[in-house]
Design a protein around this motif. Sequence first.
Motif, PDB file in Angstrom:
ATOM      1  N   TYR A 578       0.857  -1.183   0.000  1.00  9.70           N
ATOM      2  CA  TYR A 578       0.000   0.000   0.000  1.00  9.70           C
ATOM      3  C   TYR A 578       0.895   1.235   0.000  1.00  9.70           C
ATOM      4  N   PRO A 579       0.868   2.035  -1.064  1.00 10.17           N
ATOM      5  CA  PRO A 579       1.708   3.237  -1.102  1.00 10.17           C
ATOM      6  C   PRO A 579       1.367   4.175   0.057  1.00 10.17           C
ATOM      7  N   LEU A 580       2.387   4.815   0.621  1.00  7.15           N
ATOM      8  CA  LEU A 580       2.150   5.796   1.668  1.00  7.15           C
ATOM      9  C   LEU A 580       1.665   7.087   1.032  1.00  7.15           C
ATOM     10  N   PRO A 581       0.534   7.618   1.459  1.00  3.68           N
ATOM     11  CA  PRO A 581       0.005   8.860   0.857  1.00  3.68           C
ATOM     12  C   PRO A 581       1.030   9.988   0.913  1.00  3.68           C
ATOM     13  N   SER A 588       4.943   1.337  -5.699  1.00  2.00           N
ATOM     14  CA  SER A 588       5.769   1.209  -4.502  1.00  2.00           C
ATOM     15  C   SER A 588       5.598  -0.185  -3.919  1.00  2.00           C
ATOM     16  N   ALA A 589       6.686  -0.799  -3.539  1.00  2.04           N
ATOM     17  CA  ALA A 589       6.619  -2.160  -3.012  1.00  2.04           C
ATOM     18  C   ALA A 589       7.810  -2.441  -2.121  1.00  2.04           C
ATOM     19  N   ALA A 590       7.536  -3.125  -1.007  1.00  2.00           N
ATOM     20  CA  ALA A 590       8.621  -3.605  -0.155  1.00  2.00           C
ATOM     21  C   ALA A 590       9.295  -4.784  -0.837  1.00  2.00           C
ATOM     22  N   THR A 591      10.547  -5.008  -0.522  1.00  2.00           N
ATOM     23  CA  THR A 591      11.295  -6.118  -1.115  1.00  2.00           C
ATOM     24  C   THR A 591      11.361  -7.280  -0.133  1.00  2.00           C
ATOM     25  N   SER A 592      11.656  -8.446  -0.650  1.00  2.00           N
ATOM     26  CA  SER A 592      11.795  -9.617   0.222  1.00  2.00           C
ATOM     27  C   SER A 592      12.957  -9.432   1.190  1.00  2.00           C
ATOM     28  N   ASP A 593      13.989  -8.696   0.764  1.00  2.00           N
ATOM     29  CA  ASP A 593      15.112  -8.419   1.659  1.00  2.00           C
ATOM     30  C   ASP A 593      14.664  -7.554   2.838  1.00  2.00           C
ATOM     31  N   GLN A 594      13.845  -6.541   2.577  1.00  2.00           N
ATOM     32  CA  GLN A 594      13.329  -5.710   3.668  1.00  2.00           C
ATOM     33  C   GLN A 594      12.437  -6.521   4.603  1.00  2.00           C
ATOM     34  N   PHE A 595      11.642  -7.400   4.034  1.00  2.00           N
ATOM     35  CA  PHE A 595      10.773  -8.274   4.829  1.00  2.00           C
ATOM     36  C   PHE A 595      11.604  -9.137   5.773  1.00  2.00           C
TER      37      PHE A 595
END
Length: 616
Positions: A578-581, A588-595
């Motif tokens: 979910y993009p930050l307003p 926009s997307a988180a990566t598996s590395d960030q997860f």
Amino acid sequence: MHPARLLRMRPFFFFTLLLLVKSALAYFVIFDGGLSWTMLVTEIPFFWLLFCLIELFATKRKLGLYLAANLFVTGIIFAVIMYYKYYGVIVTYHALEQVNQVTAVKNSVFSLLDPYYLLIFLDVIVLGFVIFRKQTGLHWKRISMRKANRKVVTALLVFSLVLCFFSIYPNRASMNEIVKAEDMGILNYELYTLFKNNNEDLIHPDEISQGTINTLKNISEPAQPEYWNAAAGKNLIVLQLEAFQNFLIGLKIDGQEITPNMNKLAKENFYFSHFFQQVGQGNTSDAEFVVNTSFYIPPQGAATQVYAGKVLPSLPRLMGKNGYKTATFHTNVVEFWNRSGLYKALGFDKYYDQEFFGTDDTVFFGPADEVLYRKTAEELDRMDREGEPPFYSQVISMTAHHPFTIPERKYKMKLPERYEGTFVGDYIRAQNYADFAIGLFIDDLKKRGIWDNSMLVVYGDHLGLPIYSLHRDDKDLMKEIYGHEYGYADMMNIPLIIASPGITTPQEFKQTGAQVDVLPTVTNLLGVSLEDHIHFGQDLLNQTSNLLPQRYYLPSGSLITDNAMFLPGTGFEDGSNYPLPGLGQQDSAATSDQFDRALELLLLSDSYVSQLPNLE
């Protein structure tokens, strides 16, 4: 089917139908897909396990046992519905252990209760009437006493066990509790959490360093941080606002300014507009824990219950070592959410609770914010005049508490007609009063000469308007306010403002931050070293990139990055972004590395705090 014919059924089948209808209500409330045929193969086997045991081992009072089983399962389903309506997660026995706290917030619980939820208990009344009717009751008791074929019942018991096992076992690895409960079945999920081994494989404290944490967060400490020591020697006042969300800043409704005092603070000082909550089951008390420690909340339970027995490295202890007197102010009783244990663990010199503030002008479960701020200012003035060292005081507001139905004597605004009688309208009016009281507090501090020599840090403790609690009219009002559908990122967004005369200037910081970042940001301004002090937040005045794990109000494994909020599915691959307003783009997307790094940060925090020495 005619009611009379229903009562001629064996209790085994009658209560199966009854509980299936109740489960359907829970599915309708909780799961996006609503009702599903999979419910038949996930929920019914659990009912049959209970009923088969009754048929096999009960000789007398069999009907009473069926009624007890019905009430037991109904209670679980009702608790699941009500908990989801506020927290957005599936309740487990960990949360039900804190049921003693519910009586203090019963108004909040009742406000979440849609009238049709009470239909879940309608059968209890009807069955009571039926059983106490002599003729019908005796007839049904005779039916219930008929002996079932033990071989058939045993086979059905084994079959039900197998179905429960194959509902639970393949879905254990799901990260998202909502997905897990839907795939397992609600009752199977509750059974799974009851017997699940919750002991994590902890990392040894010797392997946990600030360098490791910073590497996982992908940050490095600047050699010469900006604003270092800028507010050295000033008093520190940390004001935690009850249920104050960020959309209130600058909000006008039909030309009427809702929070003029907070607007003025934000406009004239450091304002962090993309700041997020990180609380858990303990809500307000968890915010106190996170802000004062820069640790994450525990995996289960409130921090005040899980970590209160520890010697916590904390902001009070840091300030105490630097010559500050420390105190915390809250108008509720200190026993609520075990704050007495928390304050001892944090190392506050003194706490002020309802015993100090009295019981005059009570709203919900404590004196109103006006009383809180007036008596707090008087006490800070006493400390200042008596020549005591600089002080760190944390002040916890409370009047704008869920369900936000403040008494008319506290009304400071007239709501537009379309907001009257709505949950959103009550919230806005309560926060308008809270803002009014903040203005009185600031004016009082200025009159007493405290303001000029202090640094005020203001933030919201947690959300006030859960998506899961809003009806259609409330959602329409939120869309009117935001200009878009009210989403998860909006819900979790709270403000952070830092104000100090001569230090802070009008400036909006748009990098993402969260409550875990308050401690390192504040200590940088005050010139308090964090050397050899483990912390999981970062100084928002010197870092522009962030990684923020989340644990409650969102599924486990959720996180916030610089431009997106990520919610997992069964794992990372089927998660949602979910993009930050105002920050993120549609892609926009988180990566598996960030997860993976966010999960590792949570494990490090759990490991470090749980292995701290115990209080003597």
